[in-house]
Design a protein around this motif. Structure first.
Motif, PDB file in Angstrom:
ATOM      1  N   TYR A  78      48.708  48.814  29.457  1.00  0.00           N
ATOM      2  CA  TYR A  78      49.302  47.765  28.618  1.00  0.00           C
ATOM      3  C   TYR A  78      48.271  46.882  27.927  1.00  0.00           C
ATOM      4  N   LEU A  79      47.054  46.867  28.442  1.00  0.00           N
ATOM      5  CA  LEU A  79      45.996  46.073  27.816  1.00  0.00           C
ATOM      6  C   LEU A  79      44.885  47.016  27.361  1.00  0.00           C
ATOM      7  N   PRO A  80      44.103  46.606  26.374  1.00  0.00           N
ATOM      8  CA  PRO A  80      43.039  47.505  25.914  1.00  0.00           C
ATOM      9  C   PRO A  80      41.848  47.532  26.873  1.00  0.00           C
ATOM     10  N   LEU A  81      42.069  48.052  28.074  1.00  0.00           N
ATOM     11  CA  LEU A  81      41.009  48.101  29.077  1.00  0.00           C
ATOM     12  C   LEU A  81      40.741  49.547  29.463  1.00  0.00           C
ATOM     13  N   LYS A  82      39.527  49.798  29.919  1.00  0.00           N
ATOM     14  CA  LYS A  82      39.201  51.145  30.367  1.00  0.00           C
ATOM     15  C   LYS A  82      39.608  51.313  31.815  1.00  0.00           C
ATOM     16  N   PRO A  83      40.319  52.409  32.132  1.00  0.00           N
ATOM     17  CA  PRO A  83      40.898  52.545  33.470  1.00  0.00           C
ATOM     18  C   PRO A  83      39.873  52.511  34.598  1.00  0.00           C
ATOM     19  N   GLY A  84      38.796  53.292  34.481  1.00  0.00           N
ATOM     20  CA  GLY A  84      37.813  53.368  35.573  1.00  0.00           C
ATOM     21  C   GLY A  84      37.271  52.002  35.949  1.00  0.00           C
ATOM     22  N   GLY A  85      36.755  51.302  34.958  1.00  0.00           N
ATOM     23  CA  GLY A  85      36.181  49.982  35.199  1.00  0.00           C
ATOM     24  C   GLY A  85      37.214  49.006  35.730  1.00  0.00           C
ATOM     25  N   THR A  86      38.445  49.065  35.196  1.00  0.00           N
ATOM     26  CA  THR A  86      39.493  48.147  35.624  1.00  0.00           C
ATOM     27  C   THR A  86      39.816  48.324  37.104  1.00  0.00           C
ATOM     28  N   ILE A  87      39.957  49.588  37.513  1.00  0.00           N
ATOM     29  CA  ILE A  87      40.268  49.874  38.918  1.00  0.00           C
ATOM     30  C   ILE A  87      39.186  49.289  39.828  1.00  0.00           C
ATOM     31  N   VAL A  88      37.938  49.509  39.447  1.00  0.00           N
ATOM     32  CA  VAL A  88      36.827  49.038  40.279  1.00  0.00           C
ATOM     33  C   VAL A  88      36.777  47.507  40.325  1.00  0.00           C
ATOM     34  N   LEU A  89      36.993  46.862  39.174  1.00  0.00           N
ATOM     35  CA  LEU A  89      36.945  45.397  39.149  1.00  0.00           C
ATOM     36  C   LEU A  89      38.049  44.777  39.997  1.00  0.00           C
ATOM     37  N   ILE A  90      39.256  45.353  39.905  1.00  0.00           N
ATOM     38  CA  ILE A  90      40.350  44.846  40.730  1.00  0.00           C
ATOM     39  C   ILE A  90      39.960  44.949  42.202  1.00  0.00           C
ATOM     40  N   ALA A  91      39.374  46.088  42.578  1.00  0.00           N
ATOM     41  CA  ALA A  91      38.986  46.299  43.973  1.00  0.00           C
ATOM     42  C   ALA A  91      37.998  45.231  44.438  1.00  0.00           C
ATOM     43  N   VAL A  92      36.981  44.965  43.604  1.00  0.00           N
ATOM     44  CA  VAL A  92      35.973  43.978  44.001  1.00  0.00           C
ATOM     45  C   VAL A  92      36.593  42.584  44.097  1.00  0.00           C
ATOM     46  N   LEU A  93      37.477  42.288  43.150  1.00  0.00           N
ATOM     47  CA  LEU A  93      38.139  40.985  43.143  1.00  0.00           C
ATOM     48  C   LEU A  93      38.940  40.767  44.430  1.00  0.00           C
ATOM     49  N   VAL A  94      39.707  41.779  44.817  1.00  0.00           N
ATOM     50  CA  VAL A  94      40.503  41.672  46.040  1.00  0.00           C
ATOM     51  C   VAL A  94      39.589  41.482  47.252  1.00  0.00           C
ATOM     52  N   LEU A  95      38.487  42.199  47.253  1.00  0.00           N
ATOM     53  CA  LEU A  95      37.547  42.080  48.371  1.00  0.00           C
ATOM     54  C   LEU A  95      37.014  40.652  48.490  1.00  0.00           C
ATOM     55  N   VAL A  96      36.633  40.078  47.361  1.00  0.00           N
ATOM     56  CA  VAL A  96      36.111  38.714  47.364  1.00  0.00           C
ATOM     57  C   VAL A  96      37.178  37.748  47.867  1.00  0.00           C
ATOM     58  N   MET A  97      38.425  37.948  47.397  1.00  0.00           N
ATOM     59  CA  MET A  97      39.515  37.080  47.836  1.00  0.00           C
ATOM     60  C   MET A  97      39.719  37.180  49.340  1.00  0.00           C
ATOM     61  N   LEU A  98      39.648  38.404  49.860  1.00  0.00           N
ATOM     62  CA  LEU A  98      39.820  38.598  51.299  1.00  0.00           C
ATOM     63  C   LEU A  98      38.731  37.876  52.086  1.00  0.00           C
ATOM     64  N   PHE A  99      37.495  37.919  51.568  1.00  0.00           N
ATOM     65  CA  PHE A  99      36.398  37.207  52.220  1.00  0.00           C
ATOM     66  C   PHE A  99      36.733  35.727  52.342  1.00  0.00           C
ATOM     67  N   PHE A 100      37.236  35.147  51.249  1.00  0.00           N
ATOM     68  CA  PHE A 100      37.543  33.725  51.238  1.00  0.00           C
ATOM     69  C   PHE A 100      38.664  33.389  52.211  1.00  0.00           C
ATOM     70  N   ILE A 101      39.744  34.189  52.147  1.00  0.00           N
ATOM     71  CA  ILE A 101      40.879  33.932  53.025  1.00  0.00           C
ATOM     72  C   ILE A 101      40.439  33.985  54.477  1.00  0.00           C
ATOM     73  N   LYS A 102      39.613  34.944  54.782  1.00  0.00           N
ATOM     74  CA  LYS A 102      39.173  35.121  56.150  1.00  0.00           C
ATOM     75  C   LYS A 102      38.331  33.935  56.627  1.00  0.00           C
ATOM     76  N   SER A 121      46.873  51.967  41.312  1.00  0.00           N
ATOM     77  CA  SER A 121      48.049  51.804  40.459  1.00  0.00           C
ATOM     78  C   SER A 121      47.941  50.541  39.603  1.00  0.00           C
ATOM     79  N   ALA A 122      47.377  49.465  40.183  1.00  0.00           N
ATOM     80  CA  ALA A 122      47.223  48.249  39.383  1.00  0.00           C
ATOM     81  C   ALA A 122      46.294  48.512  38.192  1.00  0.00           C
ATOM     82  N   GLY A 123      45.198  49.219  38.442  1.00  0.00           N
ATOM     83  CA  GLY A 123      44.246  49.512  37.375  1.00  0.00           C
ATOM     84  C   GLY A 123      44.867  50.370  36.287  1.00  0.00           C
ATOM     85  N   LEU A 124      45.622  51.384  36.689  1.00  0.00           N
ATOM     86  CA  LEU A 124      46.252  52.261  35.695  1.00  0.00           C
ATOM     87  C   LEU A 124      47.279  51.499  34.870  1.00  0.00           C
ATOM     88  N   LEU A 125      48.088  50.682  35.555  1.00  0.00           N
ATOM     89  CA  LEU A 125      49.104  49.898  34.839  1.00  0.00           C
ATOM     90  C   LEU A 125      48.449  48.955  33.829  1.00  0.00           C
TER      91      LEU A 125
END
Lengths: 264, 300
Positions: free
Chosen positions: A237-261, A229-233
């Motif tokens: 609203y921004l000139p981004l491609k949905p597929g790539g955006t969804i995947v990038l958000i996913a990787v970003l969250v994963l990296v953040m989780l690694f750090f928090i952990k 849903s974040a990627g689609l949203l």
């Protein structure tokens, strides 16, 4: 600008949320079985099916699903033969599929570009494919819940599952078919990129926070839905491609989780 | 034993490779007609129209294949080594041209730029331009003239023949141009929504605007922001037809058409036709006529 005033966005959310349930479901077992590249392999193997469908003038979607199922069974067979090098099964089958597609494409006489037949985009889904995804998802969820205990045992240790009285062979067979059908239908609808990444990344994210198989399953569905849903949203609203955006958000969250952990 | 087995395998592989490579090598030489190769369909059609029975024309990219992703094959290079001339569109269309020039050993092969002396549309201030030049009928006439000139130079004996063909087709092309110039008179500055921006030349010629869903290269993933803008544009300008090209995925066009309660229709950029279209006697003129009629239909 209201995002839901457009029919294509309504469909994108409907299909996106449904896939956020079934792809991580399949993905959890796939990751635990050390086959996380299977999504890529199967979606590309479907290409040879598309080529065959076009040559014989039959429905390419049907042939794509068939090719995907055969490839998945081949992966399963090679995996059994070489248990120590399970991941090579994926490389072999992917090469076979792409190679076959390359040769077969020489005999296709239509103008249609292959990739467009195989890989869709989440913001342009025809009605028929919405129904197809919903139908397939229904069966996948049903089968998964029905085989929940068996899949749990098999994905951790096949030997132990056997001792617990599970028909490992049958469970693997059914799961393989579920995977193949899901991958080929979903990549046709939303693109291979989304499918192969949603199969793995939400599961890894969930593993960072969850404490049991059940929790991991629920968390990975939750993460997939958030990424989707974040990627689609954002791409609306921004000139981004949905597929790539969804995947990038996913990787970003994963990296953040690694750090928090690591901090805690 | 093991060594023998290995030897056998190596021999089998060599035999296979030899069999495969020898297949493509023998195509018969024919007469002393000018052997002409063309890169894309419009050049093929124009060369046939001018050359008639005095030349032998073959198209490099198989009909129906995606011209944007073409890579020359080994047998293409072998064929070109026996050819007299390769006619290409130029204007930046053939990205593979440099590679081709380096791989072909035939020193006598003439590489001919058919868009020599054309008016090109430049985008922005940059040096890039829309390569779909033949979609202007005026440009197509210029292409015919260029091809006539080079044929006459290479094969002076038949110069009159080429000149006659040129005059004949020039008249037909001009008729088409005049007919539609008239028909489009009432529709100045109307817009058409197309799947990729290949129709700049056609639009400029008849005073229209194109609104492309995707960029020149046609393989981009669509983005929802752009799609919603196009839907809005169509609604604001009373557009009810979304054009797509056969070669491309029509899903996005259909999605947008559904959104505006309109329909889809086909425009042919002509860079390729299917084998069936060519066999059933379609050519540049008949397909251009279809394009222009389709656009007129969308205005009513």
């Amino acid at each position: 600008m209201n995002i839901f005033q457009y029919e294509f966005m309504q469909k994108a959310f409907l299909v996106g949320m449904t896939l956020s349930v079934i792809i991580p479901m399949i993905g959890l077992v796939v990751v635990l079985k050390r086959l996380s590249m299977i999504g890529d392999a199967l979606s590309h193997s479907s290409l040879s099916g598309v080529a065959m469908g076009l040559i014989f003038g039959a429905n390419p979607i049907f042939f794509a699903i068939l090719a995907s199922v055969i490839s998945a069974l081949l992966i399963e067979a090679i995996r059994r033969k070489l248990p120590k090098y399970q991941e090579v099964s994926i490389a072999v089958v992917m090469s076979l599929g792409v190679g076959l597609a390359g040769v077969l494409s020489g005999f296709v006489k239509s103008t249609t570009d292959f990739n467009s037949f195989l890989f869709g985009s989440i913001v342009s889904i025809p009605d028929f494919e919405v129904k197809l995804v919903l139908g397939v998802s229904f069966f996948v969820i049903l089968a998964f819940l029905f085989l929940y205990r068996e899949l749990f045992l098999v994905s951790f240790d096949e030997q132990q599952a056997k001792m617990a009285g599970v028909n490992v062979y049958l469970v693997n067979f059914i799961f393989t078919i579920l995977t193949a059908v899901t991958v080929s239908v979903a990549s046709r609808t939303v693109g291979a990129l989304i499918v192969s990444s949603l199969m793995v990344i939400p599961v890894i994210c969930a593993m960072q926070v969850a404490k049991s198989f059940r929790q991991t399953l629920l968390f990975s569905i939750f993460f997939a839905a958030i990424f989707m849903s974040a990627g689609l949203l954002m791409s609306f609203y921004l000139p981004l491609k949905p597929g790539g955006t969804i995947v990038l958000i996913a990787v970003l969250v994963l990296v953040m989780l690694f750090f928090i952990k690591r901090k805690s | 034993m093991a060594a023998k087995k290995e030897l056998a395998i190596i021999m089998i592989v060599f035999t296979l490779v030899f069999m495969l490579t020898s297949c493509g090598a023998n195509s018969a030489q024919k007469g002393d007609k000018l052997k002409v190769y063309t890169t894309i369909y419009p050049m093929y059609d124009f060369a046939k129209k001018i050359g008639g029975e005095k030349v032998e024309v073959k198209n490099l990219i198989p009909f129906g294949e995606d011209t944007h992703h073409y890579e020359p094959s080994v047998s293409d290079i072998i064929d070109l080594n026996k050819a007299d001339i390769l006619i290409y569109n130029g204007a930046g269309y053939e990205g593979f041209l440099e590679k081709l020039k380096q791989s072909v050993e035939n020193k006598d092969l003439v590489f001919f730029d058919a868009s020599y002396n054309l008016d090109l549309i430049f985008e922005n201030e940059e040096e890039t331009h829309d390569p779909h030049t033949w979609l202007s009928i005026k440009n197509a006439i210029k292409n015919l003239e260029n091809i006539k000139d080079i044929f006459s130079r290479l094969d002076g004996g038949n110069a009159m023949y080429y000149e006659n063909n040129y005059q004949k087709y020039k008249a037909e092309f001009e008729d088409l141009y005049n007919e539609y110039k008239e028909k489009f008179k009432g529709y100045k500055n109307r817009s058409i929504i197309v799947s990729h921006d290949a129709f700049g030349y056609l639009c400029k010629e008849f005073g229209l605007n194109q609104v492309p869903i995707r960029g020149i290269n046609a393989d981009d993933e669509p983005n929802p922001l752009k799609m919603s803008q196009i839907v809005q544009f169509a609604l604001d300008n009373n557009i009810n037809t979304i054009f797509y090209e056969e070669a491309l995925n029509s899903k996005i066009s259909e999605t947008i058409a559904k959104e505006i309660g309109g329909k889809t229709d086909t425009l042919y950029p002509l860079e390729t036709l299917t084998g069936e279209q060519v066999n059933s006697g379609e050519d540049y003129l008949s397909v251009m006529k279809k394009n222009l009629d389709a656009i007129l239909r969308s205005f009513n």
